[in-house]
Design a protein around this motif. Structure first.
Motif, PDB file in Angstrom:
ATOM      1  N   GLY A 145       0.979  -1.239   0.576  1.00  0.00           N
ATOM      2  CA  GLY A 145      -0.272   0.203   0.075  1.00  0.00           C
ATOM      3  C   GLY A 145       1.210   1.726   0.376  1.00  0.00           C
ATOM      4  O   GLY A 145       0.354   2.657   0.357  1.00  0.00           O
ATOM      5  N   LEU A 146       2.170   1.193  -0.309  1.00  0.00           N
ATOM      6  CA  LEU A 146       2.965   2.691  -0.217  1.00  0.00           C
ATOM      7  C   LEU A 146       2.825   2.500  -1.657  1.00  0.00           C
ATOM      8  O   LEU A 146       3.247   2.396  -2.715  1.00  0.00           O
ATOM      9  CB  LEU A 146       4.418   1.775  -0.007  1.00  0.00           C
ATOM     10  CG  LEU A 146       4.824   1.793   1.320  1.00  0.00           C
ATOM     11  CD1 LEU A 146       6.253   0.905   1.571  1.00  0.00           C
ATOM     12  CD2 LEU A 146       4.130   2.894   2.123  1.00  0.00           C
ATOM     13  N   GLU A 147       2.952   4.042  -2.306  1.00  0.00           N
ATOM     14  CA  GLU A 147       3.324   4.716  -3.476  1.00  0.00           C
ATOM     15  C   GLU A 147       4.532   5.490  -3.503  1.00  0.00           C
ATOM     16  O   GLU A 147       5.200   5.695  -2.856  1.00  0.00           O
ATOM     17  CB  GLU A 147       1.949   5.918  -3.441  1.00  0.00           C
ATOM     18  CG  GLU A 147       1.985   6.314  -4.473  1.00  0.00           C
ATOM     19  CD  GLU A 147       0.437   7.568  -4.882  1.00  0.00           C
ATOM     20  OE1 GLU A 147       0.791   8.375  -6.051  1.00  0.00           O
ATOM     21  OE2 GLU A 147       0.376   7.792  -3.330  1.00  0.00           O
ATOM     22  N   PRO A 148       4.441   4.947  -5.111  1.00  0.00           N
ATOM     23  CA  PRO A 148       6.449   5.618  -5.443  1.00  0.00           C
ATOM     24  C   PRO A 148       6.179   6.848  -5.862  1.00  0.00           C
ATOM     25  O   PRO A 148       5.297   7.218  -6.807  1.00  0.00           O
ATOM     26  CB  PRO A 148       6.482   4.757  -6.620  1.00  0.00           C
ATOM     27  CG  PRO A 148       5.406   3.627  -6.897  1.00  0.00           C
ATOM     28  CD  PRO A 148       4.413   4.203  -5.951  1.00  0.00           C
ATOM     29  N   ILE A 149       7.001   8.112  -5.046  1.00  0.00           N
ATOM     30  CA  ILE A 149       6.541   9.714  -5.529  1.00  0.00           C
ATOM     31  C   ILE A 149       7.332   9.682  -6.403  1.00  0.00           C
ATOM     32  O   ILE A 149       7.520  10.633  -7.062  1.00  0.00           O
ATOM     33  CB  ILE A 149       6.190  10.094  -4.392  1.00  0.00           C
ATOM     34  CG1 ILE A 149       4.624   9.877  -3.982  1.00  0.00           C
ATOM     35  CG2 ILE A 149       6.430  11.681  -4.807  1.00  0.00           C
ATOM     36  CD1 ILE A 149       3.802  10.206  -5.372  1.00  0.00           C
ATOM     37  N   SER A 150       8.706   9.803  -5.405  1.00  0.00           N
ATOM     38  CA  SER A 150      10.531  10.136  -5.946  1.00  0.00           C
ATOM     39  C   SER A 150      11.145   9.638  -5.805  1.00  0.00           C
ATOM     40  O   SER A 150      11.153   8.764  -4.647  1.00  0.00           O
ATOM     41  CB  SER A 150      10.755  11.866  -5.857  1.00  0.00           C
ATOM     42  OG  SER A 150       9.988  11.828  -4.441  1.00  0.00           O
ATOM     43  N   SER A 151      12.063   9.921  -6.773  1.00  0.00           N
ATOM     44  CA  SER A 151      13.349   8.885  -6.385  1.00  0.00           C
ATOM     45  C   SER A 151      14.987   9.317  -7.093  1.00  0.00           C
ATOM     46  O   SER A 151      14.617  11.101  -7.235  1.00  0.00           O
ATOM     47  CB  SER A 151      13.941   7.861  -8.091  1.00  0.00           C
ATOM     48  OG  SER A 151      14.494   7.346  -7.881  1.00  0.00           O
ATOM     49  N   HIS A 152      16.005   9.605  -5.600  1.00  0.00           N
ATOM     50  CA  HIS A 152      16.833  11.054  -5.802  1.00  0.00           C
ATOM     51  C   HIS A 152      17.982  10.353  -6.408  1.00  0.00           C
ATOM     52  O   HIS A 152      18.109   8.624  -6.412  1.00  0.00           O
ATOM     53  CB  HIS A 152      17.389  10.834  -4.162  1.00  0.00           C
ATOM     54  CG  HIS A 152      17.341  11.525  -3.900  1.00  0.00           C
ATOM     55  ND1 HIS A 152      17.585  12.530  -2.735  1.00  0.00           N
ATOM     56  CD2 HIS A 152      15.694  12.346  -3.658  1.00  0.00           C
ATOM     57  CE1 HIS A 152      17.267  13.540  -2.002  1.00  0.00           C
ATOM     58  NE2 HIS A 152      15.885  13.965  -3.011  1.00  0.00           N
ATOM     59  N   GLN A 153      18.362  10.433  -7.327  1.00  0.00           N
ATOM     60  CA  GLN A 153      19.291  10.435  -8.242  1.00  0.00           C
ATOM     61  C   GLN A 153      20.656  11.431  -8.760  1.00  0.00           C
ATOM     62  O   GLN A 153      20.614  12.126  -9.083  1.00  0.00           O
ATOM     63  CB  GLN A 153      18.585  10.089 -10.093  1.00  0.00           C
ATOM     64  CG  GLN A 153      17.845   8.976 -10.282  1.00  0.00           C
ATOM     65  CD  GLN A 153      18.202   7.458  -9.544  1.00  0.00           C
ATOM     66  OE1 GLN A 153      18.891   7.359 -10.357  1.00  0.00           O
ATOM     67  NE2 GLN A 153      17.457   6.679  -9.286  1.00  0.00           N
ATOM     68  N   GLY A 154      21.882  10.707  -7.585  1.00  0.00           N
ATOM     69  CA  GLY A 154      23.041  11.502  -7.197  1.00  0.00           C
ATOM     70  C   GLY A 154      23.962  11.060  -8.586  1.00  0.00           C
ATOM     71  O   GLY A 154      24.118  11.993  -8.665  1.00  0.00           O
ATOM     72  N   GLY A 155      23.794   9.693  -9.626  1.00  0.00           N
ATOM     73  CA  GLY A 155      24.702   9.282  -9.877  1.00  0.00           C
ATOM     74  C   GLY A 155      24.222   9.224 -11.929  1.00  0.00           C
ATOM     75  O   GLY A 155      24.402   8.794 -12.197  1.00  0.00           O
ATOM     76  N   ILE A 156      23.457  10.639 -11.608  1.00  0.00           N
ATOM     77  CA  ILE A 156      22.627  10.468 -13.113  1.00  0.00           C
ATOM     78  C   ILE A 156      23.934  11.848 -13.637  1.00  0.00           C
ATOM     79  O   ILE A 156      24.042  12.760 -13.386  1.00  0.00           O
ATOM     80  CB  ILE A 156      21.249  11.621 -12.919  1.00  0.00           C
ATOM     81  CG1 ILE A 156      20.652  11.621 -14.480  1.00  0.00           C
ATOM     82  CG2 ILE A 156      21.643  12.782 -12.588  1.00  0.00           C
ATOM     83  CD1 ILE A 156      20.234  10.198 -14.404  1.00  0.00           C
ATOM     84  N   THR A 157      23.714  11.460 -15.181  1.00  0.00           N
ATOM     85  CA  THR A 157      23.882  11.377 -16.292  1.00  0.00           C
ATOM     86  C   THR A 157      23.939  11.660 -16.996  1.00  0.00           C
ATOM     87  O   THR A 157      22.457  11.368 -17.693  1.00  0.00           O
ATOM     88  CB  THR A 157      25.999  10.991 -16.433  1.00  0.00           C
ATOM     89  OG1 THR A 157      25.241   9.165 -17.338  1.00  0.00           O
ATOM     90  CG2 THR A 157      26.284  10.459 -14.593  1.00  0.00           C
ATOM     91  N   TYR A 158      24.772  12.254 -18.216  1.00  0.00           N
ATOM     92  CA  TYR A 158      23.801  12.493 -19.425  1.00  0.00           C
ATOM     93  C   TYR A 158      23.655  11.211 -20.214  1.00  0.00           C
ATOM     94  O   TYR A 158      22.573  10.585 -21.160  1.00  0.00           O
ATOM     95  CB  TYR A 158      24.302  13.777 -20.943  1.00  0.00           C
ATOM     96  CG  TYR A 158      24.584  15.001 -19.905  1.00  0.00           C
ATOM     97  CD1 TYR A 158      23.908  15.447 -19.908  1.00  0.00           C
ATOM     98  CD2 TYR A 158      25.624  15.587 -20.451  1.00  0.00           C
ATOM     99  CE1 TYR A 158      23.191  16.692 -19.336  1.00  0.00           C
ATOM    100  CE2 TYR A 158      25.465  16.918 -19.820  1.00  0.00           C
ATOM    101  CZ  TYR A 158      24.438  17.439 -19.611  1.00  0.00           C
ATOM    102  OH  TYR A 158      23.825  18.966 -18.941  1.00  0.00           O
ATOM    103  N   GLU A 159      24.903  10.053 -19.836  1.00  0.00           N
ATOM    104  CA  GLU A 159      24.707   9.128 -20.714  1.00  0.00           C
ATOM    105  C   GLU A 159      24.044   8.086 -19.852  1.00  0.00           C
ATOM    106  O   GLU A 159      23.190   6.943 -20.854  1.00  0.00           O
ATOM    107  CB  GLU A 159      25.955   8.401 -20.648  1.00  0.00           C
ATOM    108  CG  GLU A 159      27.930   9.027 -21.520  1.00  0.00           C
ATOM    109  CD  GLU A 159      27.514  10.687 -20.869  1.00  0.00           C
ATOM    110  OE1 GLU A 159      27.869  11.534 -21.172  1.00  0.00           O
ATOM    111  OE2 GLU A 159      27.326  10.573 -19.498  1.00  0.00           O
ATOM    112  N   ASN A 160      23.531   7.968 -19.074  1.00  0.00           N
ATOM    113  CA  ASN A 160      22.793   7.129 -18.426  1.00  0.00           C
ATOM    114  C   ASN A 160      21.275   7.795 -18.206  1.00  0.00           C
ATOM    115  O   ASN A 160      20.322   6.580 -17.541  1.00  0.00           O
ATOM    116  CB  ASN A 160      23.110   6.591 -16.912  1.00  0.00           C
ATOM    117  CG  ASN A 160      23.062   7.754 -15.498  1.00  0.00           C
ATOM    118  OD1 ASN A 160      22.286   7.708 -15.682  1.00  0.00           O
ATOM    119  ND2 ASN A 160      24.251   7.007 -14.660  1.00  0.00           N
ATOM    120  N   ALA A 161      20.828   8.782 -18.451  1.00  0.00           N
ATOM    121  CA  ALA A 161      19.554   9.442 -18.197  1.00  0.00           C
ATOM    122  C   ALA A 161      18.486   8.537 -19.244  1.00  0.00           C
ATOM    123  O   ALA A 161      17.375   8.365 -17.847  1.00  0.00           O
ATOM    124  CB  ALA A 161      19.300  10.384 -18.258  1.00  0.00           C
TER     125      ALA A 161
END
Length: 288
Positions: free
Chosen positions: A85-101
């Motif tokens: 009963g948990l809803e996924p709202i947001s995700s922290h993505q500290g490792g985001i890059t143009y290549e893996n986006a």
């Protein structure tokens, strides 16, 4: 005899409905899973159940790696959250890059997340200085704005929304006299980029959350709610000095749609206990 049996069955059914309704009414607010990150490494499904049992309604992920969330595929993670009963709202993505986006965005979409949150200046620009226990960044505010605008457009095209999460240094003048958060607010496109305000770190920087809500209305879509004790350390909500009642009164001006309890360190209290203390305080303060 049959009538009595039917009456008993009806009574039991009504009691079950009322019980489930009562439980559902108690569930509100979000938890940033970074708070329970160490526990999540050992027993993610068990910890998520405890998060739901503590009364939280939705979550923010902080455990994405190699295409998985806490070791689960996007589908497995989505199903686990749904079962609890948990809803996924947001995700922290500290490792985001143009290549893996693109792949990251696709995985977030598969889980059902609404927001991709950039928690620090990405792509190697975030800096931590152990000697002073302080944070900062390289590249400058203009460079960070360009990165966020580019990633934000990618998110928008894919049906996600991008938020930037602050620490204290963005609310202070940098070496060039620029307050990074001001520059970002004025030089990012609100169609593609908005913000997650961490109330602790804004307070730590001796800035006013409500003043920012007034100056930049509607830009702070999510909040991190964590308290500060008299020594300036992290504390469970309600166990510190931050005036959340005053801040909450300006919810509409801020644009806040979601809020998440987060406590980076819990010191003499276990994280799973601290989140219960915070959730109880949320209700007392008036968060819903």
């Amino acid at each position: 005899m049959k009538n009595n049996l039917r009456l008993r069955i009806l009574t039991i059914a009504l009691f079950a409905c009322f019980s489930l309704s009562a439980v559902a009414q108690k569930q509100f607010g979000g938890l940033a899973l970074y708070t329970v990150r160490d526990d999540m490494k050992n027993d993610p499904k068990g910890v998520l159940k405890q998060v739901a049992d503590a009364g939280y309604k939705y979550v923010e992920d902080a455990g994405y790696s190699d295409g998985k969330f806490y070791g689960m595929t996007p589908t497995e993670f989505k199903n686990t959250l749904s079962e609890l009963g948990l809803e996924p709202i947001s995700s922290h993505q500290g490792g985001i890059t143009y290549e893996n986006a693109d792949q990251t965005i696709a995985d977030l979409k598969a889980v059902g997340f609404k927001y991709l949150v950039v928690p620090i200046p990405p792509m190697g620009h975030f800096k931590y200085y152990p000697e002073t226990k302080s944070m900062g960044m390289t590249g400058g505010a203009a460079n960070l704005a360009e990165i966020l605008n580019t990633l934000g457009e990618k998110c928008t095209k894919a049906g996600l929304k991008l938020l930037y999460h602050n620490h204290d240094f963005e609310y202070k003048k940098d070496a060039d006299g620029i307050v990074t958060i001001d520059y970002l607010l004025e030089n990012t496109d609100p169609k593609h980029v908005n913000f997650q305000m961490d109330l602790f770190w804004v307070t730590k920087a001796e800035a006013s959350p409500t003043a920012y809500f007034e100056k930049y209305p509607g830009r702070f879509i999510a909040w991190h709610v964590k308290d500060m004790d008299e020594e300036g350390k992290f504390a469970p909500v309600g166990n510190g000095t931050i005036d959340f009642t005053k801040i909450l009164a300006e919810k509409k001006a801020s644009g806040m749609k979601y809020y998440f309890v987060e406590q980076d360190q819990t010191f003499n209290m276990k994280p799973l206990e601290a989140i219960k203390v915070s959730h109880k305080a949320l209700e007392e303060i008036g968060f819903k």
